[in-house]
Motif scaffolding. Structure first.
Motif, PDB file in Angstrom:
ATOM      1  N   GLY A  96      15.218  38.930 -18.388  1.00  0.00           N
ATOM      2  CA  GLY A  96      15.650  38.004 -19.509  1.00  0.00           C
ATOM      3  C   GLY A  96      15.584  38.613 -20.734  1.00  0.00           C
ATOM      4  O   GLY A  96      14.763  39.821 -20.936  1.00  0.00           O
ATOM      5  N   GLU A  97      16.238  38.424 -21.812  1.00  0.00           N
ATOM      6  CA  GLU A  97      17.222  37.490 -21.653  1.00  0.00           C
ATOM      7  C   GLU A  97      18.748  38.048 -21.224  1.00  0.00           C
ATOM      8  O   GLU A  97      19.029  38.933 -21.853  1.00  0.00           O
ATOM      9  CB  GLU A  97      17.299  36.476 -22.895  1.00  0.00           C
ATOM     10  N   LEU A  98      19.126  37.677 -20.234  1.00  0.00           N
ATOM     11  CA  LEU A  98      20.470  38.088 -19.793  1.00  0.00           C
ATOM     12  C   LEU A  98      21.582  37.332 -20.651  1.00  0.00           C
ATOM     13  O   LEU A  98      21.984  36.275 -20.133  1.00  0.00           O
ATOM     14  CB  LEU A  98      20.523  38.046 -18.391  1.00  0.00           C
ATOM     15  N   ALA A 207      18.040  28.829 -16.279  1.00  0.00           N
ATOM     16  CA  ALA A 207      19.201  28.704 -17.176  1.00  0.00           C
ATOM     17  C   ALA A 207      19.018  28.103 -18.607  1.00  0.00           C
ATOM     18  O   ALA A 207      17.973  27.729 -18.977  1.00  0.00           O
ATOM     19  CB  ALA A 207      20.303  27.644 -16.664  1.00  0.00           C
ATOM     20  N   HIS A 208      20.027  28.503 -19.334  1.00  0.00           N
ATOM     21  CA  HIS A 208      19.711  28.368 -20.994  1.00  0.00           C
ATOM     22  C   HIS A 208      21.062  28.396 -21.630  1.00  0.00           C
ATOM     23  O   HIS A 208      21.955  29.245 -20.996  1.00  0.00           O
ATOM     24  CB  HIS A 208      18.639  29.070 -21.506  1.00  0.00           C
ATOM     25  N   GLY A 209      21.271  27.805 -22.942  1.00  0.00           N
ATOM     26  CA  GLY A 209      22.530  28.149 -23.557  1.00  0.00           C
ATOM     27  C   GLY A 209      23.539  26.781 -23.476  1.00  0.00           C
ATOM     28  O   GLY A 209      23.352  26.138 -22.570  1.00  0.00           O
ATOM     29  N   THR A 282      11.158  27.845 -26.958  1.00  0.00           N
ATOM     30  CA  THR A 282      11.820  27.376 -28.249  1.00  0.00           C
ATOM     31  C   THR A 282      12.962  28.214 -28.704  1.00  0.00           C
ATOM     32  O   THR A 282      13.737  27.934 -29.572  1.00  0.00           O
ATOM     33  CB  THR A 282      10.759  27.257 -29.302  1.00  0.00           C
ATOM     34  N   ASP A 283      12.840  29.347 -28.028  1.00  0.00           N
ATOM     35  CA  ASP A 283      13.997  30.329 -28.537  1.00  0.00           C
ATOM     36  C   ASP A 283      13.912  30.400 -30.312  1.00  0.00           C
ATOM     37  O   ASP A 283      14.968  30.728 -30.851  1.00  0.00           O
ATOM     38  CB  ASP A 283      15.394  30.029 -28.242  1.00  0.00           C
ATOM     39  N   ASN A 284      12.480  30.677 -30.634  1.00  0.00           N
ATOM     40  CA  ASN A 284      12.235  30.782 -32.346  1.00  0.00           C
ATOM     41  C   ASN A 284      12.850  29.722 -32.975  1.00  0.00           C
ATOM     42  O   ASN A 284      12.690  29.896 -34.190  1.00  0.00           O
ATOM     43  CB  ASN A 284      12.900  32.120 -32.635  1.00  0.00           C
TER      44      ASN A 284
HETATM   45 ZN   LIG Z   1      16.843  33.706 -26.703  1.00  0.00          ZN
END
Ligand SMILES: [Zn+2]
Length: 317
Positions: A96-98, A207-209, A282-284
């Motif tokens: 990750g992160e792909l 999953a994410h996004g 959180t992804d920052n």
């Molecule tokens: Zn990210």
């Protein structure tokens, strides 16, 4: 309660190495997953930031008990599997992160998934729809404003109305069209994802996004960057979580946060039902109150613990 932030980057969005450690200490976060971003041929160089495994390993070597290193080499690298094996021996525990312009059904992704199956590693991926990005030199106030209005401001609605105006009046049309550049999207599409979920039952997919989270509802408005309002009918994302044991999701980033904030009654049911499959992260976006949105659902203690850290711990043993 053990808290793990399952989606963080170092040297990104205001966080250097020290910033990461300070953030974790002040929020009582015991561990974090640190993720790379590597694209050999990014769609737009201006929008890409190479986040390296070297920076992550540096911090990991200082704090091996608190940092869980992840690495996603570009899937086009022919030596993908041997790279992953090498970094696995250096402490990398997941992929990750792909976040790449490949599609799930591409052969390169099959190679990646074969490797992950062999190494028994989970994959964190970012899904984003294709679109046309508006490019303009941001050298004065007006261009700066145009860039914002046409690339996501007001949650995508300013673009919607400006496009309507241009199409109706013809004003600005040529300049507008000449500045549009096709972006193929990241890790699309959901049908391809479902195919791979079935093909690789032993690989855990996280999953994410926005393209994942906007599909909580059936037929979302394609203009909205982030879905909003009540969720009337459940979308594909919910069905995939119901049907595939190997699918998980992290709630990080604006897309995850607003997906949980938009409809509190839905969120309560959603978090209760999928407490074994959702990961705090959180992804920052450390200014967004993720924990507050989760706590609003008043989950039983054991379910809250799963989302805040136990699921992440279980996926990376
Ligand atoms: Zn990210």
């Amino acid at each position: 309660m053990k808290k793990i932030d399952s989606h963080l980057h170092v040297n990104f969005y205001g966080f250097d190495a020290e910033g990461i450690m300070n953030y974790m200490d002040s929020e009582n976060i015991e561990k974090c997953w640190l993720l790379t971003w590597e694209e050999k041929h990014p769609a737009f160089k201006d929008l890409y930031e190479n986040l390296t495994i070297e920076d992550i390993l540096k911090l990991y070597q200082k704090h091996p008990d608190r940092i869980v290193p992840f690495y996603a080499p570009d899937p086009g690298r022919p030596d993908w599997k041997s790279i992953m094996k090498y970094y696995h021996s250096k402490g990398v525990e997941g992929c990750g992160e792909l976040k790449v312009t490949y599609k799930w059904l591409d052969n390169e992704i099959e190679n990646v998934l074969d490797g992950l199956q062999e190494l028994r590693m989970p994959v964190v991926f970012h899904m984003e729809e294709s679109n046309y990005h508006f490019f303009i030199k941001r050298n004065n106030l007006f261009n700066n404003l145009l860039d914002k209005l046409l690339n996501g401001a007001f949650n995508g609605l300013s673009r919607k109305y400006i496009e309507k105006f241009i199409n109706k009046t013809g004003f600005f049309k040529k300049t507008f069209q000449s500045r549009l550049h096709y972006f193929p999207g990241y890790m699309m599409d959901l049908a391809g994802l479902e195919y791979r979920l079935r093909q690789y039952p032993d690989v855990n997919f996280i999953a994410h996004g926005p393209a994942f989270w906007n599909q909580l509802e059936k037929n979302p408005d394609p203009y909205l960057t982030l879905g909003k309002g009540k969720i009337k009918k459940k979308g594909i994302t919910v069905s995939l979580l119901e049907n595939y044991d190997n699918l998980y999701a992290d709630i990080s980033g604006k897309s995850g946060f607003y997906a949980l904030k938009r409809d509190p009654a839905f969120t309560k049911k959603f978090l209760n039902k999928f407490c074994e499959k959702l990961l705090f992260g959180t992804d920052n976006e450390y200014k967004l109150p993720f924990e507050e949105v989760i706590r609003r659902a008043r989950l039983p203690g054991n379910k809250l613990k799963q989302i805040m850290g136990e699921n992440a711990e279980m996926l990376c043993k």
